[in-house]
Design a protein around this motif. Structure first.
Motif: not given
Lengths: 500, 500
Positions: A68, A72, A166, A170, A203, A329, A350-352, B133, B166, B169-170, B174, B329, B345, B347, B349-353
């Motif tokens: 992972i 990056w 988001n 995701s 993931y 997002r 995890y994607h909120g 990210w 976000n 939980a995320s 991660a 979040r 970081a 990951l 991309r799937y937890h961005g705000l």
């Protein structure tokens, strides 16, 4: 469907044919993907191996953590030069112009004006509390109405089939995880938006099987890089013969990076193919409102009178492209399959996205007056003008290209600028552009099987486009300002994994 | 460290001892976790098996997708009754009062006023574009300043060690993925915030090893549910003897659901234990600013002069609890380990705000005047008043409880209300509360090894608290308004998996 932009811009007579010296087809080699072929110049499919180039791990990370991190680092490697020297009209006019990232930078004025209106700043207690992880109901209702209208659905779409989260990165991650076991695969026509590789893998540990498209035009009714059911069938069979279990098909429509748009007939054929093989279909329609050529007829999959397999058809949309807000997002899933929507919702912890943003997005999507009378007409006019300018420049440079009047990019054929037609040369050309202060995306990043194709993003302000295209011209004319430093060129055998 | 609240509220003389009829210790049984013991009444540790109760899959989902959906359905099952009949002062005064979800509902007025100030609505183009990210630099700078100040770090914390995403939980998801291989585990003292089970498992496939704490007070210097290094050692050894590889230790401080706070000496001991065994330590400090008892000294792990193993110490914080905005979040990671921060970081991309939210959070965290002079004093005063009220009610009911002056909840001992002291009875009592229109969280949801403990959330408005506690009293006095429908009681053998 108008074929005008395609006919206008595609000039096969000026294209060199497929160079048979390129990367001769080999079955199950150790490269980044396994490729199988019938003839040396005809790779039919590939089975992606996202970690084939991965070398060393970190002692503090798990093996997957190291992979992972490596993703990056690989992306950063390509982008580091750019980020250290970004163009800025005032502060860094000699900086690098980014025609590589697919963002629409044409409408910040409109967006900024709309998003700072007073109706955007509402703070209800319920917005600050734990949400329904599928998204607040008021927003899912708005999304359903919005998609019903813009996708021209035959019947109103239902809020209970909507999940918001988001962004589509995701959504790819969640769908891969809930639809596939570890190591299973999705079928995807290549070239394709390369970041999907990571989205389904990081993931989900899901791979991609590529159905390779090529530039050859085989008859009067065909177009370059045309997707056919035959190609899908062959890739599926090929993967199965290698023991790779394919669980779904990913379609991007309008396509990235080709800008291609599927006709109603094509769309139905692909969906029937998927149904025959009990494949899920993920339809990525994030550019659906970015069809700027009026003569082009776009059909959302949600407009079909009858989906061949509604329980296995999952549609994604987002504001990133169509509203030029990739930093916002906000993405949506539409699926009639309640098992799938609940499983995705379960991962939405995890994607909120913020309740405040959910409120803002509902306000935006509900404002049809602004969307229809202000934003879309102006956005399409600006996209068209920018596209016209870059097209003209490319024609003057005698660069053949593909473009169908949708999306933010032109798929340009620079094969005649490679002497041997290899991906090494493609990488060097990419580096020459970067050294001459313009960032493009090379075909390899999209898993294109033919070296020499580049994606040029045109959705930027006129002065940046002018400067960017001037720098492209300098490289192609062999008159670039800076000569590539041999060392830095050597270091850049791997151009950036283009993310966006 | 003041022990006042603990001494005041903990009344061991009124507690029945551990009931040896409860769930006799069994080694590696088929229950939701494997438990090992020395004596029948002494479970020392457990190895979590999150899917032990999972039964059937869905044909459209992968096996993991079915498990992910099952987690949603299980949680929903418990909450469905509540969501269908939520209390509303005007619209549904006979609805269910929620004293189960750990949210701070005391300060919406302050938050709403601050978040609607004009400085919050800024829309720069860069906020609408793809972000770094790890989070925008301006925000990471602000987070570093904020944490330096409120965690009382000996030297300024650095923006490059911050990742924003976000929510926590995320972050659990991660970190589990980048630190552990599939099937490996984190050690965690139990009872613990039960949602972590899912956070590390759903995407990461990581399990938890429980170091069981119990209510027994073994000496003058000890407190109920006290965490000791000996307990950690035994759980670690136990897990290792079963072939379970433990990669890290999770500490929650202030603890959820105990409300416990670790002293400086304890904190150092736990960190030294982790270092001895080369374990990562994830320190969850999401309640660090919710210490409302002035006499209590809280020490963030970031305040230590010297971390025993800085490269393996990872600290999480969020606005969900301390700013009463679980719907916003927004969470942060602080780690000196660049491999870990880059992998997380990657990951992100799937937890961005949203960029807009990043701007708002920077504005909020930067506003020390408001935080120090308005928000925190008022929030603490309101938390303390609410806590005082519920404590008083519980004392009147002769319910022993634990509370240290931090967090939003009281850990209440209702064991004397169970005749046989089983988890079945605990579930029935939970259901009796729900039938009497008050939602609590039962100990089982926190993997407490002693049946009969409940977490009561007090961070709610006075009128709701009054009504909620009145309903609690009715059940404990055997005078509840509604008698539990035997069928619905039967259906509710599994109380909700409490998420928040």
């Amino acid at each position: 469907m108008s074929t005008l932009p395609q006919k206008e811009s595609w000039e096969p007579t000026t294209c060199p044919g497929l160079d048979s010296t390129q990367d001769p087809g080999s079955c199950c080699d150790n490269g980044p993907e396994r490729e199988c072929s019938r003839k040396p110049d005809q790779k039919l499919y590939g089975v992606g191996d996202p970690t084939a180039m991965f070398s060393s791990g970190s002692s503090d990370l798990s093996s997957r953590g190291s992979v992972i991190k490596w993703f990056w680092d690989s992306a950063e490697k390509g982008y580091r030069t750019y980020h250290m020297d970004e163009y800025d009209e005032d502060k860094n006019p000699n900086g690098i112009i980014n025609l590589g990232t697919s963002e629409n930078k044409l409408c910040f004025d409109l967006l900024s004006r709309r998003l700072t209106q007073s109706d955007m700043l509402q703070v209800e207690p319920s917005l600050l509390q734990y949400p329904d992880w599928r998204g607040h109901l008021f927003l899912r209702e708005e999304v359903a109405r919005f998609l019903s209208f813009y996708c021209k659905s035959p019947a109103p779409l239902k809020p209970e089939n909507v999940v918001v989260l988001n962004g589509c990165a995701s959504l790819f991650s969640a769908l891969a995880t809930v639809l596939c076991e570890v190591g299973e695969a999705f079928l995807i026509p290549a070239p394709y938006y390369g970041a999907i590789t990571q989205h389904v893998y990081l993931y989900g540990n899901v791979r991609l099987v590529y159905a390779y498209l090529d530039s050859k035009v085989t008859g009067p009714e065909t177009r370059p890089f045309q997707l056919t059911v035959e190609k899908l069938e062959m890739a599926l069979q090929g993967a199965q013969s290698e023991g790779v279990k394919v669980k779904g098909l990913i379609l991007i429509n309008p396509q990235n990076p080709l800008g291609d748009i599927y006709s109603l007939g094509e769309l139905q054929e692909y969906l029937e193919f998927a149904k025959r093989h009990s494949l899920h279909v993920i339809v990525d329609e994030v550019y659906m409102l970015s069809v700027f050529e009026e003569s082009v007829t776009y059909r959302s999959v949600l407009s079909l009178e009858r989906l061949p397999d509604p329980q296995r058809t999952h549609v994604m949309w987002a504001t990133s492209k169509d509203f030029g807000m990739s930093g916002l997002r906000f993405g949506t899933l539409y699926t009639e399959n309640q098992d799938v929507s609940v499983a995705v919702a379960s991962l939405c912890r995890y994607h909120g996205l913020s309740g405040l943003l959910q409120y803002q997005m509902a306000q935006l999507l509900r404002d049809q007056d602004w969307i229809n009378q202000v934003y879309l007409p102006e956005n399409h006019a600006r996209l068209k003008a920018a596209h016209t300018y870059v097209s003209k420049e490319l024609r003057a440079l005698r660069v053949p290209f593909l473009s169908r009047g949708a999306g933010f990019f032109i798929w340009a054929d620079l094969r005649k600028h490679l002497s041997k037609g290899t991906f090494e040369e493609e990488a060097l050309l990419w580096r020459r552009f970067l050294d001459n202060k313009v960032l493009l995306s090379s075909g390899k990043a999209f898993e294109c099987k033919e070296p020499g194709w580049f994606r040029i993003v045109f959705s930027d302000k006129a002065h940046r486009l002018r400067l960017g295209m001037q720098r492209v011209r300098q490289v192609l004319d062999g008159k670039s300002q800076m000569t590539a430093d041999p060392l830095s060129s050597q270091m850049s055998q791997e151009p950036s994994i283009q993310h966006e």
